[in-house]
Design an enzyme around this catalytic site. Structure first.
Site, PDB file in Angstrom:
ATOM      1  N   ASP A  55     -21.671 -39.224  10.114  1.00 17.58           N
ATOM      2  CA  ASP A  55     -21.077 -37.990  10.603  1.00 17.58           C
ATOM      3  C   ASP A  55     -20.680 -36.970   9.550  1.00 17.58           C
ATOM      4  O   ASP A  55     -20.277 -35.888   9.884  1.00 17.58           O
ATOM      5  CB  ASP A  55     -19.867 -38.317  11.467  1.00 17.58           C
ATOM      6  CG  ASP A  55     -18.736 -38.947  10.664  1.00 17.58           C
ATOM      7  OD1 ASP A  55     -18.983 -39.426   9.564  1.00 17.58           O
ATOM      8  OD2 ASP A  55     -17.603 -38.953  11.170  1.00 17.58           O
ATOM      9  N   GLU A  89     -20.270 -18.758 -13.801  1.00 18.35           N
ATOM     10  CA  GLU A  89     -19.470 -19.906 -13.324  1.00 18.35           C
ATOM     11  C   GLU A  89     -18.586 -20.516 -14.409  1.00 18.35           C
ATOM     12  O   GLU A  89     -17.883 -21.489 -14.153  1.00 18.35           O
ATOM     13  CB  GLU A  89     -20.400 -20.993 -12.775  1.00 18.35           C
ATOM     14  CG  GLU A  89     -21.261 -20.554 -11.609  1.00 18.35           C
ATOM     15  CD  GLU A  89     -20.508 -20.432 -10.292  1.00 18.35           C
ATOM     16  OE1 GLU A  89     -19.269 -20.549 -10.277  1.00 18.35           O
ATOM     17  OE2 GLU A  89     -21.167 -20.228  -9.268  1.00 18.35           O
ATOM     18  N   ARG A  91     -15.768 -20.083 -15.746  1.00 17.93           N
ATOM     19  CA  ARG A  91     -14.330 -20.278 -15.565  1.00 17.93           C
ATOM     20  C   ARG A  91     -13.982 -20.892 -14.218  1.00 17.93           C
ATOM     21  O   ARG A  91     -12.816 -20.988 -13.857  1.00 17.93           O
ATOM     22  CB  ARG A  91     -13.619 -18.957 -15.742  1.00 17.93           C
ATOM     23  CG  ARG A  91     -13.805 -18.411 -17.162  1.00 17.93           C
ATOM     24  CD  ARG A  91     -13.038 -17.161 -17.346  1.00 17.93           C
ATOM     25  NE  ARG A  91     -11.618 -17.426 -17.215  1.00 17.93           N
ATOM     26  CZ  ARG A  91     -10.740 -17.349 -18.204  1.00 17.93           C
ATOM     27  NH1 ARG A  91     -11.151 -17.029 -19.396  1.00 17.93           N
ATOM     28  NH2 ARG A  91      -9.471 -17.585 -17.998  1.00 17.93           N
ATOM     29  N   VAL A 127     -19.722 -11.046 -12.380  1.00 11.75           N
ATOM     30  CA  VAL A 127     -19.120 -10.899 -13.699  1.00 11.75           C
ATOM     31  C   VAL A 127     -19.873  -9.808 -14.454  1.00 11.75           C
ATOM     32  O   VAL A 127     -21.009  -9.474 -14.111  1.00 11.75           O
ATOM     33  CB  VAL A 127     -19.153 -12.209 -14.531  1.00 11.75           C
ATOM     34  CG1 VAL A 127     -18.428 -13.324 -13.817  1.00 11.75           C
ATOM     35  CG2 VAL A 127     -20.561 -12.606 -14.878  1.00 11.75           C
ATOM     36  N   ILE A 134     -23.753  -9.610 -13.522  1.00 12.39           N
ATOM     37  CA  ILE A 134     -24.372 -10.868 -13.075  1.00 12.39           C
ATOM     38  C   ILE A 134     -23.707 -11.261 -11.766  1.00 12.39           C
ATOM     39  O   ILE A 134     -22.473 -11.333 -11.680  1.00 12.39           O
ATOM     40  CB  ILE A 134     -24.191 -11.988 -14.118  1.00 12.39           C
ATOM     41  CG1 ILE A 134     -24.812 -11.582 -15.457  1.00 12.39           C
ATOM     42  CG2 ILE A 134     -24.791 -13.294 -13.609  1.00 12.39           C
ATOM     43  CD1 ILE A 134     -24.480 -12.525 -16.607  1.00 12.39           C
ATOM     44  N   VAL A 136     -23.839 -14.261  -8.790  1.00  9.31           N
ATOM     45  CA  VAL A 136     -24.313 -15.617  -8.508  1.00  9.31           C
ATOM     46  C   VAL A 136     -23.664 -16.078  -7.211  1.00  9.31           C
ATOM     47  O   VAL A 136     -22.446 -16.008  -7.067  1.00  9.31           O
ATOM     48  CB  VAL A 136     -23.932 -16.585  -9.655  1.00  9.31           C
ATOM     49  CG1 VAL A 136     -24.323 -18.011  -9.325  1.00  9.31           C
ATOM     50  CG2 VAL A 136     -24.584 -16.130 -10.957  1.00  9.31           C
ATOM     51  N   GLY A 137     -24.508 -16.534  -6.271  1.00  7.89           N
ATOM     52  CA  GLY A 137     -23.948 -17.028  -5.021  1.00  7.89           C
ATOM     53  C   GLY A 137     -24.987 -17.165  -3.928  1.00  7.89           C
ATOM     54  O   GLY A 137     -26.182 -17.298  -4.187  1.00  7.89           O
TER      55      GLY A 137
END
Length: 186
Positions: A55, A89, A91, A127, A134, A136-137
């Site tokens: 599950d 990423e 930090r 950032v 930049i 990112v995601g």
């Protein structure tokens, strides 16, 4: 005078003794491999089971991911994509950030830290580094930021079809690549 012990047992007694000891031994071995059996009745009922449903994440996978592949776009290289993602990423402490940073370290990619960042929980991070923006995601994040995703959509469909996570990397509003993550199996 010497002393000794003689242990004699009938067939029935041996079976009553060795059966539970054998089961206990296998339960002990299973526990060292991450299997937990609540009690002996669960094992007895296992013979009648014909379907098993899991599950949630974490049952079959570890609470970590690994980089399956890096997909550069245009003139970008794998190192360019990983470096940009790692800079963004650098930090952060969430599991995806740790996975990307570990991959950058494994590749020997140098990752400077940045102080100027805008993290949006559940979407991504922006950032500014060396005059470049930049991002990112997720695809949802980049679309919201006005980044065109036409070239990466086939990669995104493939990754989602396999149940993998795709982290998109854009520089100055252009998708430069993606990092595909997969759950590490237990």
């Amino acid at each position: 005078m010497s002393s000794g012990v003689v242990l004699s047992s009938g067939v029935g007694n041996r079976i009553r003794l060795l059966g539970p000891l054998g089961t206990l031994s296998y339960l002990h071995l299973a526990s060292h491999h991450g299997f937990l059996v609540k009690d002996g009745r669960a094992l007895e009922r296992l013979l009648a089971v014909d379907t098993v449903l899991f599950d949630k994440t974490g049952t079959l996978t570890k609470n970590e991911q690994r980089v399956r592949r890096v997909v550069p776009m245009g003139s970008a290289t794998v190192d360019d994509v990983v470096r940009a993602a790692a800079i963004a990423e650098s930090r952060q402490q969430h599991p995806i950030a740790r996975t990307i940073l570990k991959h950058a370290e494994d590749l020997g990619v140098e990752v400077p830290t940045v102080d100027d960042f805008n993290y949006q929980i559940g979407y991504g991070i922006s950032v500014t580094h060396d005059g470049q923006r930049i991002q990112v995601g997720s695809a949802r994040f980049l679309e919201r930021e006005g980044v065109a995703l036409d070239e990466i959509q086939a990669v995104q469909r493939e990754a989602e079809g396999q149940g993998h996570t795709l982290v998109l990397v854009a520089i100055d509003g252009v998708v430069r690549g993606a990092i595909e993550l997969e759950a590490a199996l237990r």
